[in-house]
Motif scaffolding. Structure first.
Motif, PDB file in Angstrom:
ATOM      1  N   ARG A 188      -7.457   4.457  -8.649  1.00 43.77           N
ATOM      2  CA  ARG A 188      -7.454   3.089  -9.170  1.00 43.77           C
ATOM      3  C   ARG A 188      -8.726   2.790  -9.958  1.00 43.77           C
ATOM      4  NH1 ARG A 188      -6.366  -2.658  -5.970  1.00 43.77           N
ATOM      5  NH2 ARG A 188      -6.922  -3.973  -7.745  1.00 43.77           N
ATOM      6  N   ILE A 189      -9.875   3.203  -9.449  1.00 48.01           N
ATOM      7  CA  ILE A 189     -11.133   2.939 -10.143  1.00 48.01           C
ATOM      8  C   ILE A 189     -11.153   3.656 -11.489  1.00 48.01           C
ATOM      9  CG2 ILE A 189     -13.634   3.275 -10.096  1.00 48.01           C
ATOM     10  CD1 ILE A 189     -13.420   2.972  -7.004  1.00 48.01           C
TER      11      ILE A 189
ATOM     12  N   ARG B 282       2.431   3.914  -4.553  1.00 52.35           N
ATOM     13  CA  ARG B 282       1.285   4.549  -5.210  1.00 52.35           C
ATOM     14  C   ARG B 282       1.427   4.547  -6.733  1.00 52.35           C
ATOM     15  NH1 ARG B 282      -1.739   8.112  -2.012  1.00 52.35           N
ATOM     16  NH2 ARG B 282      -1.822   7.344   0.129  1.00 52.35           N
TER      17      ARG B 282
ATOM     18  N   GLU C  12       0.817  -1.211   0.000  1.00 52.87           N
ATOM     19  CA  GLU C  12       0.000   0.000   0.000  1.00 52.87           C
ATOM     20  C   GLU C  12       0.853   1.265   0.000  1.00 52.87           C
ATOM     21  OE1 GLU C  12      -2.833  -0.079   3.133  1.00 52.87           O
ATOM     22  OE2 GLU C  12      -3.886  -1.849   2.371  1.00 52.87           O
TER      23      GLU C  12
ATOM     24  N   PRO D  61      -6.047   7.384  -3.550  1.00 53.71           N
ATOM     25  CA  PRO D  61      -5.640   6.148  -4.231  1.00 53.71           C
ATOM     26  C   PRO D  61      -6.781   5.278  -4.735  1.00 53.71           C
ATOM     27  CG  PRO D  61      -5.221   6.005  -1.866  1.00 53.71           C
ATOM     28  CD  PRO D  61      -5.561   7.423  -2.153  1.00 53.71           C
ATOM     29  N   GLN D  62      -7.877   5.175  -3.982  1.00 53.41           N
ATOM     30  CA  GLN D  62      -8.973   4.321  -4.435  1.00 53.41           C
ATOM     31  C   GLN D  62      -9.673   4.920  -5.651  1.00 53.41           C
ATOM     32  OE1 GLN D  62      -9.452   1.228  -3.377  1.00 53.41           O
ATOM     33  NE2 GLN D  62      -7.655   1.604  -2.091  1.00 53.41           N
ATOM     34  N   ALA D  63      -9.919   6.223  -5.605  1.00 56.26           N
ATOM     35  CA  ALA D  63     -10.539   6.889  -6.753  1.00 56.26           C
ATOM     36  C   ALA D  63      -9.635   6.793  -7.977  1.00 56.26           C
ATOM     37  CB  ALA D  63     -10.821   8.349  -6.418  1.00 56.26           C
TER      38      ALA D  63
ATOM     39  N   LYS E 132      -1.646  -3.028 -10.731  1.00 53.04           N
ATOM     40  CA  LYS E 132      -2.741  -2.361 -10.021  1.00 53.04           C
ATOM     41  C   LYS E 132      -2.487  -0.874  -9.804  1.00 53.04           C
ATOM     42  CE  LYS E 132      -3.921  -6.566  -7.437  1.00 53.04           C
ATOM     43  NZ  LYS E 132      -4.007  -7.178  -6.077  1.00 53.04           N
ATOM     44  N   LYS E 133      -1.236  -0.468  -9.882  1.00 53.26           N
ATOM     45  CA  LYS E 133      -0.870   0.920  -9.640  1.00 53.26           C
ATOM     46  C   LYS E 133      -0.576   1.608 -10.978  1.00 53.26           C
ATOM     47  CE  LYS E 133      -0.992  -0.351  -5.348  1.00 53.26           C
ATOM     48  NZ  LYS E 133       0.140  -0.415  -4.421  1.00 53.26           N
TER      49      LYS E 133
END
Length: 252
Positions: free
Chosen positions: A209-210, A53, A50, A205-207, A98-99
């Motif tokens: 990634r989506i 980034r 995590e 980070p979540q926004a 994923k990043k």
């Protein structure tokens, strides 16, 4: 930390930027099996950590990468290696990253040194950069799902020119084709690439990634095309015309 011509550096400013640098300048950063394995390990680490980034790919002054090490190609083509090349695991790792992936190119970007950027979210290139994929000249076929992604990014004719005709793209042509985001001077490539990475790393980070996943589309589609390409690529590597092309290249 360094391992077999790959240097991995995590930012000390807490931004979460992880740099993967090709560092084999005496061979124009040609990528060996050991180098591929090191990168795959690093990308897998980045997926799970995590604290990471953004992942950045860089080369050395005047050369991003000359692509696959030709000696490894020849070894595989002569049947001395039976397991899939580590390069195949690398391109799958790109599709599964994923990043965000950011890259900075100065100078030569050949073969996978070009197709890698189709998986990057933003790429900065120097004005002296050259993007070229001599797959067919080596009796091979495109890889890294480039046969799927390139026509979508740049249209059939530009993709055909790059991937089949083997035409070299200048930085300006690569920008016009949508392969890269920005052209700058050689001395500014690294700083501008890292600045982009830091800005991305600072976003929620979540926004991030989506949003990235929505833009990138189906991971499974890319992996399926990679499998199709690899079946042809592997067969071509063992062909008589590919062996002749490799041997001619090695005699240069």
């Amino acid at each position: 930390m360094q391992d077999n011509h790959i240097v991995v550096e995590k930012s000390e400013d807490g931004s979460g930027v992880l740099v993967i640098r090709f560092n084999r300048p005496e061979k124009k950063n040609a990528i060996t099996q050991a180098m591929y394995r090191r990168i795959v390990k690093t990308l897998n680490f980045a997926n799970e950590d995590e604290g990471v980034r953004v992942v950045v790919f860089l080369g050395t002054e005047g050369c991003f990468s000359a692509g696959n090490d030709m000696a490894d190609f020849l070894t595989y083509g002569m049947g001395q290696v039976t397991e899939p090349p580590a390069g195949f695991e690398f391109i799958k790792a790109l599709a599964e990253a994923k990043k965000p992936l950011v890259s900075g190119v100065d100078g030569l970007a050949i073969g996978i040194g070009t197709t890698l950027h189709l998986h990057c979210d933003m790429t900065v290139a120097s004005s002296r950069s050259l993007f070229k994929t001599p797959f067919v000249d080596l009796a091979l076929v495109p890889e890294a799902a480039s046969s799927l992604l390139a026509p979508r990014v740049m249209g059939h004719q530009r993709a055909f020119a790059l991937l089949v005709a083997g035409e070299g793209f200048s930085a300006k042509q690569a920008l016009e084709a949508g392969l890269i985001w920005k052209v700058t001077e050689p001395e500014n490539v690294e700083s501008e690439t890292l600045e982009i990475a830091r800005k991305l790393a600072a976003k929620p980070p979540q926004a991030l990634r989506i949003a990235r996943d929505l833009l990138r589309g189906s991971e499974q589609e890319k992996l399926q095309r990679m499998d199709e390409e690899f079946a042809h690529f592997s067969s071509r590597l063992k062909s008589a015309e590919a062996r002749a092309a490799f041997e001619a290249f090695m005699r240069r």
